[in-house]
Write an enzyme that holds these catalytic residues in place. Structure first.
Site, PDB file in Angstrom:
ATOM      1  CG  HIS A 133      -8.099  43.287 -18.359  1.00 17.40           C
ATOM      2  ND1 HIS A 133      -7.516  42.068 -18.152  1.00 17.40           N
ATOM      3  CD2 HIS A 133      -9.384  43.162 -17.961  1.00 17.40           C
ATOM      4  CE1 HIS A 133      -8.407  41.235 -17.675  1.00 17.40           C
ATOM      5  NE2 HIS A 133      -9.562  41.865 -17.541  1.00 17.40           N
ATOM      6  N   PRO A 141      -0.438  35.455 -15.043  1.00 13.50           N
ATOM      7  CG  PRO A 141      -1.518  33.920 -16.408  1.00 13.50           C
ATOM      8  CD  PRO A 141      -1.684  34.686 -15.130  1.00 13.50           C
ATOM      9  CG  ASN A 142       2.434  35.022 -20.029  1.00 13.97           C
ATOM     10  OD1 ASN A 142       3.488  34.380 -19.999  1.00 13.97           O
ATOM     11  ND2 ASN A 142       1.286  34.476 -20.360  1.00 13.97           N
ATOM     12  NE  ARG A 150      -5.147  42.337 -27.064  1.00  8.41           N
ATOM     13  CZ  ARG A 150      -4.319  41.717 -26.223  1.00  8.41           C
ATOM     14  NH1 ARG A 150      -4.374  41.980 -24.914  1.00  8.41           N
ATOM     15  NH2 ARG A 150      -3.430  40.857 -26.681  1.00  8.41           N
ATOM     16  CD  GLU A 172     -12.181  41.498 -15.227  1.00  5.05           C
ATOM     17  OE1 GLU A 172     -13.263  41.179 -14.683  1.00  5.05           O
ATOM     18  OE2 GLU A 172     -11.947  41.328 -16.426  1.00  5.05           O
ATOM     19  CB  SER A 214      -4.700  45.437 -23.745  1.00  8.37           C
ATOM     20  OG  SER A 214      -5.264  44.213 -23.293  1.00  8.37           O
ATOM     21  CB  ALA A 269      -4.396  34.147 -20.367  1.00  6.99           C
ATOM     22  NE  ARG A 285      -6.144  38.791 -26.236  1.00  7.98           N
ATOM     23  CZ  ARG A 285      -5.144  38.040 -25.777  1.00  7.98           C
ATOM     24  NH1 ARG A 285      -5.022  37.806 -24.491  1.00  7.98           N
ATOM     25  NH2 ARG A 285      -4.246  37.538 -26.593  1.00  7.98           N
ATOM     26  CE1 TYR A 298      -1.576  42.918 -22.503  1.00  3.10           C
ATOM     27  CE2 TYR A 298       0.163  41.848 -23.769  1.00  3.10           C
ATOM     28  CZ  TYR A 298      -1.136  41.874 -23.304  1.00  3.10           C
ATOM     29  OH  TYR A 298      -2.002  40.861 -23.631  1.00  3.10           O
ATOM     30  CG  ASP A 355     -15.690  28.911  -7.825  1.00  3.91           C
ATOM     31  OD1 ASP A 355     -16.569  29.640  -8.333  1.00  3.91           O
ATOM     32  OD2 ASP A 355     -15.644  27.682  -8.005  1.00  3.91           O
TER      33      ASP A 355
HETATM   34  C1  DQA Z   1      -4.453  41.364 -19.979  1.00  4.96           C
HETATM   35  C2  DQA Z   1      -5.402  40.957 -21.115  1.00  4.96           C
HETATM   36  C3  DQA Z   1      -5.497  39.443 -21.210  1.00  4.96           C
HETATM   37  O1  DQA Z   1      -6.375  39.071 -22.264  1.00  4.96           O
HETATM   38  C4  DQA Z   1      -4.124  38.856 -21.496  1.00  4.96           C
HETATM   39  O2  DQA Z   1      -4.192  37.458 -21.534  1.00  4.96           O
HETATM   40  C5  DQA Z   1      -3.092  39.317 -20.527  1.00  4.96           C
HETATM   41  C6  DQA Z   1      -3.089  40.718 -20.130  1.00  4.96           C
HETATM   42  C7  DQA Z   1      -4.230  42.892 -19.940  1.00  4.96           C
HETATM   43  O3  DQA Z   1      -3.749  43.364 -18.921  1.00  4.96           O
HETATM   44  O4  DQA Z   1      -4.518  43.596 -20.915  1.00  4.96           O
HETATM   45  O5  DQA Z   1      -2.205  38.576 -20.134  1.00  4.96           O
HETATM   46  O6  DQA Z   1      -5.033  40.971 -18.763  1.00  4.96           O
END
Ligand code: DQA
Length: 145
Positions: free
Chosen positions: A100, A11-12, A107, A98, A102, A77, A111, A24, A87
């Site tokens: 990210h 998301p986002n 932070r 995984e 940031s 998030a 997170r 970001y 799962d």
């Molecule tokens: C994120 C870090 C997450 O905490 C946040 O909700 C995001 C982006 C990152 O790429 O730094 O949406 O995954």
């Protein structure tokens, strides 16, 4: 045969470029994905982005159906909340990394917890778009056992 990697964004992350660029970066998700494709011509990529948890679960299942060699996942998030995505990763048994953009540990404390890290090979956090490249590099370097 070319390795097949799914790069899944949650998301986002469709708003990258406009969304809090100080955190970001200024690149759009399309630019990031295009650069990944260019940097690793030896790999077949399937890029997925969704704002919906169930769609992300479906994308992980799709990676299994398409016999993907790996998953690179920035669940946004949902990293911090989603048992369903965790799962799905453990169900398909596809090696996952995984990522990210940031540094989540620098932070807010909410997170600092990832429900996904325990079912991933590892996590890369804090290197902007390079976090994705570093994750793909791990799969690119891996030789079949
Ligand atoms: C994120 C870090 C997450 O905490 C946040 O909700 C995001 C982006 C990152 O790429 O730094 O949406 O995954």
């Amino acid at each position: 045969m070319k390795k097949k990697l799914f790069v899944i964004n949650g998301p986002n992350l469709n708003l990258l470029g406009e969304r809090e660029p100080g955190i970001y970066g200024s690149q759009t998700l399309k630019q990031i994905n295009d650069e990944i494709r260019q940097a690793f011509p030896e790999i077949d990529f399937i890029f997925v982005q969704s704002n919906h948890e169930g769609d992300l679960v479906d994308a992980i299942h799709q990676a299994f159906q398409k016999e993907a060699d790996g998953l690179v996942i920035n669940a946004g998030a949902y990293t911090h909340t989603s048992i369903a995505i965790r799962d799905a990763i453990s169900a398909v048994k596809i090696p996952a990394i995984e990522v990210h953009l940031s540094n989540v540990f620098a932070r807010e404390s909410f997170r600092h917890t990832s429900l996904l890290s325990p079912v991933c090979m590892g996590a890369i956090s804090g290197f902007g778009a390079r976090s994705y490249h570093l994750a793909v590099r791990v799969f690119a370097d891996e030789r079949p056992q």
